[in-house]
Design an enzyme around this catalytic site. Structure first.
Site, PDB file in Angstrom:
ATOM      1  N   ASP A   1      -4.695  -9.049   2.393  1.00  0.00           N
ATOM      2  CA  ASP A   1      -4.126  -9.412   3.679  1.00  0.00           C
ATOM      3  C   ASP A   1      -4.047  -8.104   4.470  1.00  0.00           C
ATOM      4  O   ASP A   1      -4.127  -7.016   3.889  1.00  0.00           O
ATOM      5  CB  ASP A   1      -2.737 -10.029   3.467  1.00  0.00           C
ATOM      6  CG  ASP A   1      -2.038 -10.362   4.768  1.00  0.00           C
ATOM      7  OD1 ASP A   1      -2.687 -10.935   5.669  1.00  0.00           O
ATOM      8  OD2 ASP A   1      -0.837 -10.052   4.887  1.00  0.00           O
TER       9      ASP A   1
ATOM     10  N   ASP B   1      -1.757  -7.285   7.792  1.00  0.00           N
ATOM     11  CA  ASP B   1      -0.421  -6.921   8.268  1.00  0.00           C
ATOM     12  C   ASP B   1       0.603  -7.060   7.144  1.00  0.00           C
ATOM     13  O   ASP B   1       0.751  -8.116   6.552  1.00  0.00           O
ATOM     14  CB  ASP B   1      -0.019  -7.798   9.452  1.00  0.00           C
ATOM     15  CG  ASP B   1      -0.983  -7.661  10.630  1.00  0.00           C
ATOM     16  OD1 ASP B   1      -1.593  -6.584  10.771  1.00  0.00           O
ATOM     17  OD2 ASP B   1      -1.115  -8.629  11.398  1.00  0.00           O
TER      18      ASP B   1
END
Length: 179
Positions: free
Chosen positions: A7, A9
């Site tokens: 991922d 953020d």
């Protein structure tokens, strides 16, 4: 194949409940750039799967997203690191798409890109339950980092069975490179 799916953020860069809307707001977490470089040097392919609903919400546009990813590449290059594949979902939560996590569309695209039938045994690193659920639908191994929304995710309980919890991306890489 040594492949990892991250991922963005909260795993690579600081997250914000107000969204990361500009290149200036895109700030790497301590040790994340170096961790990706270590993976690259060890022969790993690094892919990113990231929900970016700020596009649909009008907070930033595709050129700004591209500039954020260019900043990431610029920071990685002198350290010998690189991102091999970036998939993002630009849709808001009200759009019916198959790419927005926790749905597995981005992960399926990544698997197809690498010629994989599924993601069995591939580490997926996220800071939220939806990051892990999306990868697990294709057999990936879930790693939750405590950075970003990770502590909140842990506090909610009910992590998928087999989830490996690490302090941050650097700790995930330490674990993977010592296996």
């Amino acid at each position: 194949m040594k492949l990892i799916i991250l991922d963005r953020d909260g795993v690579i860069n600081f997250d914000s409940d107000e969204y990361v809307k500009s290149v200036d707001e895109w700030i790497p977490l301590p040790g994340s750039i170096e961790a990706i470089a270590r993976l690259t040097k060890a022969g790993w392919q690094v892919a990113i799967a990231t929900n970016q609903s700020g596009i649909a919400r009008g907070y930033f546009d595709l050129s700004t997203l591209d500039a954020m990813h260019d900043k990431l590449a610029t920071l990685l290059t002198p350290l010998g690191g690189k991102i091999d594949k970036i998939e993002f979902c630009p849709h808001g939560p009200d759009v019916s798409c198959d790419c927005r996590k926790p749905l597995p569309g981005m992960f399926r695209t990544i698997a197809d890109h690498y010629g994989l039938a599924d993601l069995s045994g591939i580490p997926v690193v996220g800071d939220s339950l939806r990051d892990l659920e999306a990868g697990m639908q294709l057999g990936a191994t879930p790693y939750l980092v405590k950075t970003g929304k990770g502590e909140r995710t842990i506090a909610k309980g009910s992590l998928p069975q087999g989830t490996i919890v690490c302090d941050d991306l650097a700790a995930v890489v330490d674990a993977l490179l010592t296996e």
